[in-house]
Design a protein around this motif. Sequence first.
Motif, PDB file in Angstrom:
ATOM      1  N   CYS A  16       0.865  -1.188   0.000  1.00 22.87           N
ATOM      2  CA  CYS A  16       0.000   0.000   0.000  1.00 22.87           C
ATOM      3  C   CYS A  16       0.897   1.233   0.000  1.00 22.87           C
ATOM      4  O   CYS A  16       2.005   1.189   0.546  1.00 22.87           O
ATOM      5  N   HIS A  18      -0.039   4.051   1.444  1.00 22.81           N
ATOM      6  CA  HIS A  18      -0.209   4.621   2.791  1.00 22.81           C
ATOM      7  C   HIS A  18      -0.870   3.541   3.628  1.00 22.81           C
ATOM      8  O   HIS A  18      -1.592   2.700   3.093  1.00 22.81           O
ATOM      9  N   PHE A  25      -5.560  -5.630   7.762  1.00 24.78           N
ATOM     10  CA  PHE A  25      -5.183  -6.620   6.739  1.00 24.78           C
ATOM     11  C   PHE A  25      -3.665  -6.806   6.751  1.00 24.78           C
ATOM     12  O   PHE A  25      -2.933  -5.983   7.314  1.00 24.78           O
ATOM     13  N   LYS A  27      -0.495  -6.078   5.310  1.00 35.07           N
ATOM     14  CA  LYS A  27      -0.044  -5.061   4.352  1.00 35.07           C
ATOM     15  C   LYS A  27       1.321  -4.506   4.751  1.00 35.07           C
ATOM     16  O   LYS A  27       1.743  -4.586   5.911  1.00 35.07           O
ATOM     17  N   THR A  63      -3.003  -3.195  -1.717  1.00 34.39           N
ATOM     18  CA  THR A  63      -3.471  -2.416  -2.869  1.00 34.39           C
ATOM     19  C   THR A  63      -2.746  -2.902  -4.126  1.00 34.39           C
ATOM     20  O   THR A  63      -1.609  -2.474  -4.389  1.00 34.39           O
ATOM     21  N   ASN A  94      -7.289   1.095  -5.494  1.00 34.41           N
ATOM     22  CA  ASN A  94      -7.538   2.305  -4.716  1.00 34.41           C
ATOM     23  C   ASN A  94      -7.703   3.472  -5.673  1.00 34.41           C
ATOM     24  O   ASN A  94      -7.024   3.525  -6.704  1.00 34.41           O
TER      25      ASN A  94
HETATM   26  S1  SF4 Z   1      -5.163  -2.564   2.627  1.00 40.28           S
HETATM   27 FE1  SF4 Z   1      -6.589  -0.918   2.112  1.00 40.28          FE
HETATM   28  S2  SF4 Z   1      -7.363  -0.242   4.095  1.00 40.28           S
HETATM   29 FE2  SF4 Z   1      -5.485  -1.411   4.492  1.00 40.28          FE
HETATM   30  S3  SF4 Z   1      -3.838   0.103   4.539  1.00 40.28           S
HETATM   31 FE3  SF4 Z   1      -3.958  -0.656   2.467  1.00 40.28          FE
HETATM   32  S4  SF4 Z   1      -5.324   0.802   1.426  1.00 40.28           S
HETATM   33 FE4  SF4 Z   1      -5.617   1.093   3.616  1.00 40.28          FE
END
Ligand code: SF4
Length: 368
Positions: A16, A18, A25, A27, A63, A94
Amino acid sequence: MTNSINKSLYIHIPFCEHLCPYCDFTKLFYLPKFSKPYLESLFKEIDSYKLSDLETIYIGGGTPTSLSDEEFESLLKKVSPLLKIGGEFTCEANVENLTKEKLSLMASYSVNRLSIGIQSTHDERLAEIGRFHSFKKAQEVIQLACEIGFKNINVDLMYGFPNQNIDEVISDVKNIIALNTEHVSIYSLIVSPGTLFFNKNIKEQNSDESRRFYDTILSLMREAGFERYEISNFSKPGYESRHNLVYWHNQEYCGVGLGASGYLNNVRYTNTKSLKKYLQGQYIDEKEELTPQLLEEDYLLTHLRLKDGFSLDEYRELFHVKFDEKYSKLISSLNKNKYAIITPKSFYLTDDGLMIMDAILLDFYKLL
Ligand code: SF4
């Protein structure tokens, strides 16, 4: 796990740009020094399964669209040939990094369903929950996707934020309906341990308020021609998510990528969440062979989420027991309280029942 797999594949892209303060999740921050070896290891994991003629593929995250165009194309090139003709191929995106280039790449590699995280249509709220797009940008991206030819788009919306009032929820839902997408997923904010929101002591909405919001959401969505076919998912007729229905029908699927889970040959497995281990090819962290009791628990857990519940004949075939006889007392109490409906063919929860699904499930589990 040697049998060939031709049902469904989930691919997790953990990166991601950000990290949102409510997200729990699996990430990681997007960094090319991690994404390149990650994709190499992911491709090896994909090759370790005999995948072909898949009915559904779902790239989620994280993402997926945070990858560079080159990386994103290499991923699509790798998995697109695994899809059967007429299969459903979904990619999550996103708003902030769903560019024209990414959309064109998806279209040319057979992606035919988009799932876009919008979450709120109010810019101040988006900033507060750590999202870096505006609602105007979301509208533009959906317009662009339609121009490029996407005809099956889901958007995600959240509700239940701190200090949110009913007017904000109503305008969110109306704004989302006006986007004219085929599918909408609507989730309430869950504050999980380990997230920034949890550390800041942000509280979830109380259940009365949450119920009031959800009743309003339900009636607005139904008035607009959407059907709630799963506890949090709404679609126009014929646009239910085929991939997610595989989970909700408790069918087997292959999951690959960091932290992904899968269900194959009666075994549920979860991949490692350690990037180091994943890059070394140590993919699976936990495996659990399903006993008849676990299978029955999972069957109830997944099917009760669905508007149509499940077929009593299927239940008898799978578990060699008549559902309506085994649970007769509980069923008549649920029925009396208007939480569930049993017909000669099926059993399903009502809107009221779905609101207390966790408690109902526990009552079934006690009797297993
Ligand atoms: S998975 Fe989605 S909700 Fe989680 S940090 Fe990444 S963009 Fe944000």
